[in-house]
Design a protein around this motif. Sequence first.
Motif, mmCIF file in Angstrom:
data_model
loop_
_atom_site.group_PDB
_atom_site.id
_atom_site.type_symbol
_atom_site.label_atom_id
_atom_site.label_comp_id
_atom_site.label_asym_id
_atom_site.label_seq_id
_atom_site.Cartn_x
_atom_site.Cartn_y
_atom_site.Cartn_z
ATOM 1 N N GLU A 1 0.830 -1.213 0.000
ATOM 2 C CA GLU A 1 0.000 0.000 0.000
ATOM 3 C C GLU A 1 0.864 1.263 0.000
ATOM 4 O OE1 GLU A 1 -3.133 -0.174 -0.402
ATOM 5 O OE2 GLU A 1 -3.466 -2.301 -0.017
ATOM 6 N N ARG B 1 -8.219 2.982 -3.604
ATOM 7 C CA ARG B 1 -7.339 2.106 -4.378
ATOM 8 C C ARG B 1 -7.332 2.590 -5.818
ATOM 9 N NH1 ARG B 1 -11.709 -1.906 -3.945
ATOM 10 N NH2 ARG B 1 -10.547 -2.987 -2.334
ATOM 11 N N ASP C 1 -8.656 -6.591 -5.075
ATOM 12 C CA ASP C 1 -8.382 -7.365 -3.850
ATOM 13 C C ASP C 1 -9.250 -8.614 -3.798
ATOM 14 O OD1 ASP C 1 -6.416 -5.652 -2.915
ATOM 15 O OD2 ASP C 1 -7.859 -4.370 -1.860
ATOM 16 N N LEU D 1 -8.722 -12.000 -1.546
ATOM 17 C CA LEU D 1 -9.048 -12.099 -0.123
ATOM 18 C C LEU D 1 -10.375 -12.802 0.132
ATOM 19 C CD1 LEU D 1 -7.936 -8.524 0.997
ATOM 20 C CD2 LEU D 1 -6.667 -10.670 1.196
#
Length: 517
Positions: A137, A261, A341, A344
């Motif tokens: 990040e 993001r 993402d 996940l």
Amino acid sequence: MATLGTSPLRARLALKSAARLQGTFVCRRCLHQQQQQAKPWQAYKSIRQTPFLKAFKTPGRILSRAQSSSPSYQPNSSPLGALSQSISAKQSQPSASKSNASAWPATSSKSVAYWLLASATSVFGIVVFGGLTRLTESGLSITEWRPVTGSFPPRNQEHWEEEFARYKLSPEFKMLNSRMNLEDFKSIYWMEWTHRLWGRVVGLTFLVPTVYFVVRRRVSAHMARRLVGICGLIGFQGLIGWWMVKSGLKDDLLETGQQPRVSQYRLATHLGTAFVAYLAMLYNGLQILRENSLLRDPAEGAKLLETLRRPELRTLRRSVAGLSALVFLTAMSGALVAGLDAGLIYNDFPWMGQGFIPPKREMLDPFYSHTPDQGDLIWRNMFENPVTAQLDHRILATTTFCTVIALWGYSRFSPKVRSLLPKKGRVGVLGLVHLVSLQVILGITTLWYLVPTPLAAAHQAGALALLTGVFVLGNRVWVPKRTLKLVQSALALAQGQAKTQVARRGPDAVMKARIGR
């Protein structure tokens, strides 16, 4: 007595003075004639040094009229012909050297190939490091794009405070990192700064050698155009990088409550452009080495290319080309998974929940549709729904694995392909089996352990390594038209020189020379 004593002395003085004054009142032409009469060999020596008579020094050069009119007579064998040939050669030498200096060579130098492979290695490294930057990040830590001044990091405490103040205005700090202090900010800042500096180094180390190789004519004309195109692609990649980062700094993220993001579309574009630049460097470097290797022995090179062009290997060549497109598409779907993402969720394999695929309601969620009639329901879920994006990536990855295994089985168990495929081709196919197996293992373990940074970075590097293996195999089995023409021209030239040697020396002398070697 005085007169008799002084008369001989006066006579001698008169004779000496007359001798001294004799050369004063004589013209130069007379003096020149006297010198020639005194030393005739000196004048003859000066005449002998003229270029005209130098041609007659070699014995046996004067030909009769019958010899000069014979069919086998060559003008250059006469003294005048040799003299005129030497003069014309000196006059045409500057223009010939100038034309040779400005002409493009047929093939590129090996040093260009090694430089291209080294540049490809650098791009491989920056792709892996860029994945680490995203996983930590750190990509949104620098909120400005300064191509020149951004190369220098903050130099004192005041500059660090200014950079940190700019980051505090970003949505990422306000929504995720509001408790971050200056030391924590420095850790993510250095990651992004190193990534950007590495990109500048890649651009400079490619642009400067490109100018040198093109100016010095160390590359062929078509390779020069390709190098210029890669330079433009690298510059365009820098713009795409900032375009990607800018998508994560939008103020509307605070209003919608979405997690800060970068856009998955821009992330995939950024990664895809890096892949294309890497593959262009890799393939062109390998192609230069291949051309030089084939031209070292044109007869063997032509034989190898004709074997690869056999109809029995056509399916294999096309399969390798299709496999390269499939691996690239799978890697880009992985970029969508990373941007959303999606790794996940559903951290199991091969199951997704209670079956191999998730429920239909989750795959085709109307939430992601932006039109009243839901005409964009399917493609919006494919590119914006994390569940569907992960499913697509699983399907493409499984298809890639099965395709590589099928290609290996075809090259191994087909009698015609096995007999015609060179050893390097068989080794390349087997290498693909190892690479795709390793990549599948990395992908599954990345899911099982909830996307740890080391495994996720290794999985991204494995995708590029697999694509590298496919292009290496393609370089061994594909037959570009230009390479084929170069080898055929070199073979024809070698055969023509051999015929000329036989005509001049005779077949017996040529055979003796070959036996002596």
